[in-house]
Design an enzyme around this catalytic site. Structure first.
Site, PDB file in Angstrom:
ATOM      1  N   ASP A  25      -6.695  -3.442  -8.235  1.00  0.00           N
ATOM      2  CA  ASP A  25      -6.918  -4.659  -7.461  1.00  0.00           C
ATOM      3  C   ASP A  25      -7.096  -4.307  -5.996  1.00  0.00           C
ATOM      4  O   ASP A  25      -6.213  -3.699  -5.378  1.00  0.00           O
ATOM      5  CB  ASP A  25      -5.714  -5.591  -7.633  1.00  0.00           C
ATOM      6  CG  ASP A  25      -5.837  -6.839  -6.776  1.00  0.00           C
ATOM      7  OD1 ASP A  25      -6.527  -7.774  -7.195  1.00  0.00           O
ATOM      8  OD2 ASP A  25      -5.253  -6.867  -5.667  1.00  0.00           O
ATOM      9  N   TYR A  32      -8.727  -5.362   2.657  1.00  0.00           N
ATOM     10  CA  TYR A  32      -7.595  -4.441   2.569  1.00  0.00           C
ATOM     11  C   TYR A  32      -7.821  -3.191   3.406  1.00  0.00           C
ATOM     12  O   TYR A  32      -8.879  -2.561   3.345  1.00  0.00           O
ATOM     13  CB  TYR A  32      -7.355  -4.024   1.119  1.00  0.00           C
ATOM     14  CG  TYR A  32      -6.704  -5.084   0.258  1.00  0.00           C
ATOM     15  CD1 TYR A  32      -6.305  -6.322   0.772  1.00  0.00           C
ATOM     16  CD2 TYR A  32      -6.483  -4.858  -1.097  1.00  0.00           C
ATOM     17  CE1 TYR A  32      -5.717  -7.283  -0.022  1.00  0.00           C
ATOM     18  CE2 TYR A  32      -5.893  -5.816  -1.904  1.00  0.00           C
ATOM     19  CZ  TYR A  32      -5.514  -7.023  -1.365  1.00  0.00           C
ATOM     20  OH  TYR A  32      -4.933  -7.976  -2.165  1.00  0.00           O
ATOM     21  N   ASN A  68      -4.448 -17.281  -4.319  1.00  0.00           N
ATOM     22  CA  ASN A  68      -3.733 -18.142  -3.365  1.00  0.00           C
ATOM     23  C   ASN A  68      -4.163 -19.609  -3.433  1.00  0.00           C
ATOM     24  O   ASN A  68      -4.088 -20.327  -2.439  1.00  0.00           O
ATOM     25  CB  ASN A  68      -3.910 -17.606  -1.933  1.00  0.00           C
ATOM     26  CG  ASN A  68      -3.313 -16.228  -1.753  1.00  0.00           C
ATOM     27  OD1 ASN A  68      -2.129 -16.018  -2.014  1.00  0.00           O
ATOM     28  ND2 ASN A  68      -4.126 -15.266  -1.345  1.00  0.00           N
ATOM     29  N   PRO A  73       5.251  -8.527  -6.605  1.00  0.00           N
ATOM     30  CA  PRO A  73       6.384  -8.835  -7.486  1.00  0.00           C
ATOM     31  C   PRO A  73       7.640  -8.045  -7.153  1.00  0.00           C
ATOM     32  O   PRO A  73       8.735  -8.434  -7.553  1.00  0.00           O
ATOM     33  CB  PRO A  73       5.854  -8.453  -8.879  1.00  0.00           C
ATOM     34  CG  PRO A  73       4.836  -7.396  -8.607  1.00  0.00           C
ATOM     35  CD  PRO A  73       4.174  -7.804  -7.312  1.00  0.00           C
ATOM     36  N   LEU A  74       7.486  -6.944  -6.410  1.00  0.00           N
ATOM     37  CA  LEU A  74       8.641  -6.125  -6.039  1.00  0.00           C
ATOM     38  C   LEU A  74       9.025  -6.337  -4.577  1.00  0.00           C
ATOM     39  O   LEU A  74       9.503  -5.428  -3.912  1.00  0.00           O
ATOM     40  CB  LEU A  74       8.328  -4.642  -6.270  1.00  0.00           C
ATOM     41  CG  LEU A  74       7.913  -4.252  -7.682  1.00  0.00           C
ATOM     42  CD1 LEU A  74       7.577  -2.774  -7.745  1.00  0.00           C
ATOM     43  CD2 LEU A  74       9.018  -4.573  -8.674  1.00  0.00           C
TER      44      LEU A  74
END
Length: 216
Positions: free
Chosen positions: A42, A47, A141, A190-191
């Site tokens: 992803d 980025y 989002n 998620p972390l």
């Protein structure tokens, strides 16, 4: 690795993928991710951007996947400011070139625009699918209300909605909406933070022989 369908499609994707929002490249890393079954990569045109240079992470991902020489599912995103019809086409082609691939597996709207109509953007996305530039359309989002507007005005349902999801960040209304409309709800971050070291997380992990990261 466990796999799940990509929304309403027959495409299977791994439960755990490889996010590149802060990835700066290192030989062998993407190869190892592929070996472990995390072959969903992803990225996004924004980025690791420096100044006005877009697509730094896309170039890194493309180069390292070519070096790995193994099949991968590649997802990238277009920024919210670039959602005019002609811009969508141009930016998709630029992302594809930076990645060095023939087809982008999943092309996502990085965030909804408050000024550009979603109908205009989705027309361009559908043209990209028809032209073989991308395989699947996704968003990121989008909340439940924004998804509802999209579904009322577009002819194609996005396969994915990528949103922040972790122990401390959860939008149940959007998760429920996505399930009801067969849109894959994909987590990013998620972390996040120190949640892996929370006492409750550690207790759950200890009772199952798992690390805090695995629990989270």
């Amino acid at each position: 690795m466990e796999y799940a369908p990509l929304g309403p499609t027959d495409q299977l994707i791994p439960r755990i993928g490889f996010g590149t929002a802060r990835y700066c490249g290192e030989p062998g890393v993407l190869q190892r991710a592929i070996e472990l079954g995390a072959n969903l990569f992803d990225t996004a045109e924004s980025y690791n951007a420096f100044g006005d240079e877009p697509g730094v992470a896309e170039r890194i991902v493309g180069r390292e996947l070519r070096e790995a020489g193994a099949p991968a599912f590649v997802a990238t995103k277009i920024s919210a400011r670039n959602l005019r019809y002609d811009d969508v086409i141009a930016h998709a082609l630029a992302s594809r070139e930076r990645l060095g691939i023939d087809v982008i597996d999943l092309y996502q709207i990085h965030a909804p625009s408050s000024t550009i109509p979603i109908t205009e953007t989705m027309r361009a996305m559908e043209r990209l699918v028809a032209g073989g530039v991308i395989r699947f359309i996704g968003v990121s989002n989008f909340n439940a209300a924004e998804l509802e507007v999209l579904l009322k005005t577009a002819t194609v349902t996005p396969a994915v909605n990528q949103c922040k999801l972790s122990v401390g960040a959860r939008d149940d209304a959007t998760i429920t909406f996505c399930k009801a409309h067969n849109i894959q709800y994909e987590a990013y971050s998620p972390l996040r933070g120190g949640e892996m070291s929370l006492p409750a997380v550690k207790k759950i992990g200890a009772s199952h022989g798992k690390s805090g990261a695995q629990v989270v």
